[in-house]
Design a protein around this motif. Structure first.
Motif, short mmCIF file in Angstrom:
data_model
loop_
_atom_site.label_atom_id
_atom_site.label_comp_id
_atom_site.label_asym_id
_atom_site.label_seq_id
_atom_site.Cartn_x
_atom_site.Cartn_y
_atom_site.Cartn_z
N ILE A 238 0.71 -1.52 -0.14
CA ILE A 238 -0.13 -0.25 0.21
C ILE A 238 0.53 1.12 -0.07
O ILE A 238 1.42 1.05 0.76
CB ILE A 238 -1.31 0.32 1.39
N ASP A 248 0.04 -2.57 -4.74
CA ASP A 248 -1.58 -2.95 -4.65
C ASP A 248 -2.54 -1.96 -4.22
O ASP A 248 -3.62 -2.26 -5.23
CB ASP A 248 -1.49 -4.02 -4.19
N GLU A 249 -2.59 -0.73 -3.90
CA GLU A 249 -2.93 -0.29 -3.52
C GLU A 249 -2.55 1.26 -3.38
O GLU A 249 -1.04 1.60 -2.72
CB GLU A 249 -3.69 -0.53 -2.10
#
Length: 354
Positions: A238, A248-249
Motif C-alpha cells: 500500500i 497493490d493499493e
C-alpha cells in the motif's frame, strides 16, 4: 516576548517536514521552553509547494482522477498546520525583524540545502534578519549539497554568528568543520529524539497485514525485489502520499497523522525517503531503503549513524537478503545506539536552553 523561536520549513506538504517541526516544538515544551514557530510567508514558495503537491511525479503528469486526492491531502496538512503555535507572519524574502526571541533555533530540515528547489539559498535560514539574543541550529542539514562542494565565505560568515551549531548528518558536519573551523554537534532528527510526541490517528484501522510504500520514482529492480518478497508472504503493498503503480493499493490523500499510524501498523516499510527510514526505526519496523540522488547523503549518514546500513539496498543486494531486511525487526543494537544519541542530543539541547 516569546521565549524561543523555531525557524524551519513548517508549511511543507511533506510528512517528514511536518513531523520534525511538530516534534521539535513539543520536545522543547517538554524541556520547559515556550516555543513559537516563526511564520515566514512567501507567495513564490506557496505556489511552488502546491504545484509540487499536485504534480509530485513530474515530468510525469498527474492523472485527473488523482488531482482531487492530492488536493484532499493538502487540506489535511493545512488543518494540521493549525496546531503550530505561530509568531506574527512576516515575509520570507525580505524579513522585517520577525518576532523578538531570547533564542532562535534553526532546523531541523534542509534549511541550508542550496539545491532545495524553492528554499535553497534563502538568507533567513542563515540567520539574516533575525532579532534574537542567541541563534543556534538543531539537526540542520545541507541535504543534497555535498561536502566536496564546500561552502562559500558569504554563507560561512553568516553561520559564524551562530552561538551553537548541531547537524543531523556527517556530510553537514564536514561542511561546517571545513568552512568554519569549528565542530558541529551530531544530533538526532526530532522525530527520533522525541518519539513520545508523535500522536498518530487513532481511528485508522487497516484490518489486514500490509507492507507500506513511502516515496516515489523507485528503480525497477527495487520494485521487482519488493514485489517478489511480498508475494511470497501474500502481503499487499500500500503506497501512501504518492502514486506508485507497482503497489497493490494507493492511498494518495493520507494526512500526516494518518501517515504516522499507517507506518506504525505496517509489517514492514519500502522507501527511498529519509523519514520513511526514520518512522520505520522509531516503530521498530523492518525496512528496505534504496538511495536516490537527492536524498542519498542524509539517508546514508542516518543509517550509518544508528548502525542500520544493511537496510540500504542496491542492485547488488542478493534477493535472499530481503528475507531478513524486510522480514526481521531491526537489530536491538540500533535501539541501543538511538538511546545513546538521544542522551547526546538532549545534552546539546539543555546546554543551548540554559
Amino acid at each position: 516576548m516569546a521565549n524561543l523561536g523555531v525557524l524551519t520549513f513548517h508549511r511543507c506538504i511533506n510528512y517528514g517536514s511536518f513531523w520534525q517541526a511538530r516534534c521539535l516544538v513539543l520536545g522543547f515544551r517538554s524541556l520547559g521552553a515556550k516555543p513559537v514557530v516563526l511564520d515566514h510567508r512567501s507567495d513564490r514558495v506557496s505556489r511552488a509547494e502546491w504545484r509540487c503537491a499536485l504534480q509530485p511525479l513530474l515530468p510525469a503528469r498527474t492523472a485527473r482522477s488523482d488531482i482531487s486526492l492530492y488536493a484532499s491531502k493538502i487540506r489535511k496538512f493545512q488543518n494540521a498546520f493549525a496546531s503550530f503555535p505561530l509568531s506574527a507572519a512576516f515575509a520570507l524574502d525580505e524579513p522585517l525583524a520577525p518576532e523578538d526571541c531570547d533564542l532562535v533555533v534553526v532546523g531541523s530540515d534542509e534549511v541550508w540545502n542550496f539545491r532545495h528547489p524553492w528554499y535553497g539559498g534563502v538568507p533567513l535560514f542563515y540567520g539574516e534578519g533575525l532579532s534574537a539574543k542567541r541563534i543556534v541550529s538543531y539537526a540542520a542539514t545541507f541535504g543534497s549539497h555535498p561536502a566536496a562542494n564546500g561552502l562559500e565565505s558569504y554563507w560561512a560568515d553568516k553561520l559564524r554568528q551562530f552561538h551553537a551549531i548541531s547537524v543531523r548528518d556527517e556530510n553537514s558536519r564536514t561542511i561546517i568543520e571545513r568552512a568554519l573551523g569549528r565542530e558541529a554537534a551530531l544530533v538526532l532528527d526530532p522525530c527520533l529524539q522525541f518519539p513520545e510526541t508523535i500522536a498518530p490517528c487513532r481511528n485508522l484501522v487497516i484490518p489486514r497485514p500490509y507492507v507500506a510504500v513511502y516515496g516515489h520514482s523507485f528503480p525497477a529492480w527495487f520494485q521487482q525485489e519488493v514485489r517478489r518478497w511480498t508475494a511470497s508472504r501474500s502481503l499487499p503493498l500500500i503506497s501512501i502520499g504518492y502514486r506508485n503503480d507497482w503497489a497493490d493499493e494507493q492511498w494518495l490523500d493520507g494526512g500526516p497523522y494518518e501517515f504516522a499510524a499507517f507506518i506504525a501498523g505496517a509489517e514492514s516499510v519500502a522507501t527511498n525517503f529519509f523519514h520513511g527510514c526514520v518512522f520505520a526505526l522509531l516503530n521498530g519496523k523492518p525496512f528496505a531503503c534504496v538511495l536516490s540522488d537527492y536524498r542519498s547523503n542524509k539517508v546514508r549518514d542516518l543509517t550509518r549513524m544508528v548502525g542500520a546500513q544493511r537496510h540500504v539496498v542496491s542492485q547488488k543486494t542478493p534477493p535472499a537478503d530481503y528475507e531478513s531486511i524486510l522480514g526481521e525487526a531491526p537489530s536491538p543494537a540500533i535501539e541501543n545506539r538511538l538511546e545513546q544519541l538521544r542522551l547526546q542530543s538532549r545534552s546539546y539541547l539543555t546546554n543551548v536552553l540554559d
